[in-house]
Enzyme design. Structure first.
Site, PDB file in Angstrom:
ATOM      1  N   TYR A 168       0.724  -0.769  -0.088  1.00 13.62           N
ATOM      2  CA  TYR A 168      -0.086   0.027   0.046  1.00 13.62           C
ATOM      3  C   TYR A 168       0.998   1.346  -0.268  1.00 13.62           C
ATOM      4  O   TYR A 168       1.774   1.204   0.618  1.00 13.62           O
ATOM      5  CB  TYR A 168      -0.715  -0.300   1.723  1.00 13.62           C
ATOM      6  CG  TYR A 168      -1.907  -1.572   0.935  1.00 13.62           C
ATOM      7  CD1 TYR A 168      -2.524  -1.839   0.092  1.00 13.62           C
ATOM      8  CD2 TYR A 168      -1.392  -2.253   2.316  1.00 13.62           C
ATOM      9  CE1 TYR A 168      -3.777  -2.783  -0.219  1.00 13.62           C
ATOM     10  CE2 TYR A 168      -2.716  -3.591   2.445  1.00 13.62           C
ATOM     11  CZ  TYR A 168      -3.548  -3.785   0.910  1.00 13.62           C
ATOM     12  OH  TYR A 168      -4.187  -5.071   0.887  1.00 13.62           O
ATOM     13  N   THR A 242      -8.321  -0.226  17.334  1.00 14.19           N
ATOM     14  CA  THR A 242      -9.034   0.058  18.809  1.00 14.19           C
ATOM     15  C   THR A 242      -8.949   1.746  18.695  1.00 14.19           C
ATOM     16  O   THR A 242      -9.985   1.547  19.783  1.00 14.19           O
ATOM     17  CB  THR A 242      -8.157  -0.224  20.042  1.00 14.19           C
ATOM     18  OG1 THR A 242      -6.927   0.483  19.708  1.00 14.19           O
ATOM     19  CG2 THR A 242      -7.363  -1.734  20.133  1.00 14.19           C
TER      20      THR A 242
END
Ligand SMILES: *[C@@H]1O[C@H](CO)[C@@H](O)[C@H](O)[C@H]1NC(C)=O
Ligand SMILES: *[C@@H]1O[C@H](CO)[C@@H](O)[C@H](O)[C@H]1NC(C)=O
Ligand SMILES: *[C@@H]1O[C@H](CO)[C@@H](O)[C@H](O)[C@H]1NC(C)=O
Ligand SMILES: *[C@@H]1O[C@H](CO)[C@@H](O)[C@H](O)[C@H]1NC(C)=O
Length: 331
Positions: A168, A242
């Site tokens: 990426y 998270t």
């Protein structure tokens, strides 16, 4: 440091990320700023962890995902994998420089962009580039880490967030795609001694310069390899970011030897505000997402926790540092 400013990366939906270069942290008036670790801020409802997945369709993994993070690591459930490689850190030089920022949610160290720091080895099939060093911590010493070990929380947790630079182009593209992210996590106890990397990052002078949301200060010549314990094992599992959008693209690597910081350092962290200077003071502490169910996921380690007395000795339980000038270079 020419041209380098403290910029905040937001994991956005649609795989796009915004970097606010000129005015750091002046976030877009959109969903991206509409989440918090505690429901209510100054009387206004802001969705806390239990609501992240409900307020924005692009964040629904936060509510319905089955590979979410953080988790409680029950070491009796960890599968020994003798084929896991040691973790390998490649520094572009001996040390790392960058900006330390109060993002309102975390203390974040953002390394300079022109010199890559790479992490590979362990469970990683690709080389991942360090994007951010992020700190979570509690208002009391018995809470503050996102990950738990055998139901025990630690006082803080430092997360080294990397993206897969082989597949990426940047962090935002990687965050929403398979094998996108690798996060190395170190758990922290309060003691009467301190890890030398964290001492540099969290000395009194430094933390007072990032008292309020949006504050930043430059940090020069940190020895990133000194963040790691001399010997350690790690536990790895497949999980998520998270924070929203809770993309399930993260290979987590949890170092099993906790680090120490002093109660003085912990105290100065708790004095950091979640808000800009013009607003009331609210401590940034307790910036943690609660533990999520493991479901059918496996936990793997390079250490056999079922064999009592087994110790982490030998080169596979050391960080392999690839830099000819480093004293910690493996060999
Ligand atoms: C990190 O990885 C990139 C891409 O593989 C490479 O160009 C760069 O030299 C690496 N940096 C270090 C310090 O190893
Ligand atoms: C990241 O890469 C994607 C795909 O190449 C691109 O569309 C996007 O604009 C990039 N984002 C940033 C912040 O550079
Ligand atoms: C540091 O703590 C350890 C264990 O908690 C204790 O034995 C030791 O005396 C302390 N050292 C100092 C210098 O306070
Ligand atoms: C942390 O402090 C404890 C107690 O003082 C000590 O036993 C332990 O070796 C320290 N850990 C590290 C990684 O320095």
């Amino acid at each position: 440091m020419a041209g380098f400013t403290c910029t905040l990366l937001v994991f956005l939906h649609a795989g796009a990320a915004v970097r606010h270069a000129a005015a750091p942290f002046s976030m877009a008036k959109s969903y991206d700023d509409w989440w918090a670790y505690k429901e209510s801020i100054q009387g206004t409802f802001v969705p806390g962890p239990a609501f992240w997945g409900l307020v924005n369709a692009a964040w629904n993994l936060c509510a319905i995902g089955k590979r979410q993070s953080p988790v409680d690591i029950d070491t009796s459930q960890v599968v020994f994998d003798p084929f896991l490689h040691p973790l390998r850190l490649s520094l572009g030089g001996k040390t790392v420089s960058g900006m330390l920022c109060n993002t309102g949610r975390h203390v974040s160290f953002l390394p300079e962009r022109h010199r890559a720091v790479n992490m590979s080895g362990g469970p990683l099939l690709y080389t991942h580039r360090l994007e951010e060093v992020r700190l979570h911590f509690g208002s009391e010493d018995d809470a503050g880490s996102e990950h738990f070990m055998n139901k025990r929380a630690f006082s803080a947790e430092v997360q080294l967030i990397h993206y897969n630079q082989e597949l990426y182009k940047n962090m935002s593209e990687a965050a929403s795609n398979p094998n996108g992210l690798a996060i190395v996590s170190l758990l922290i106890n309060v003691a009467n001694n301190s890890n030398s990397f964290l001492s540099r990052m969290l000395n009194r002078e430094t933390t007072t310069r990032i008292s309020f949301k949006g504050d930043s200060t430059s940090l020069q010549d940190l020895a990133l390899d000194q963040l790691f314990p001399d010997t350690f094992a790690f536990v790895t599992y497949q999980g998520s970011t998270t924070s929203p959008p809770c993309y399930e693209t993260v290979t987590w690597i949890i170092i099993d030897q906790p680090l120490n910081i002093t109660s003085m350092q912990m105290h100065s962290l708790r004095l950091l505000s979640r808000h800009p200077a013009r607003n009331i003071f609210q401590s940034m502490s307790d910036n943690v997402r609660p533990a999520q169910p493991l479901y059918q996921r496996g936990l793997r380690s390079n250490l056999d926790y079922r064999r009592p007395g087994r110790r982490c000795t030998g080169p596979s339980y050391r960080l392999q540092v690839e830099d000819p000038t480093s004293p910690r270079t493996a060999g």
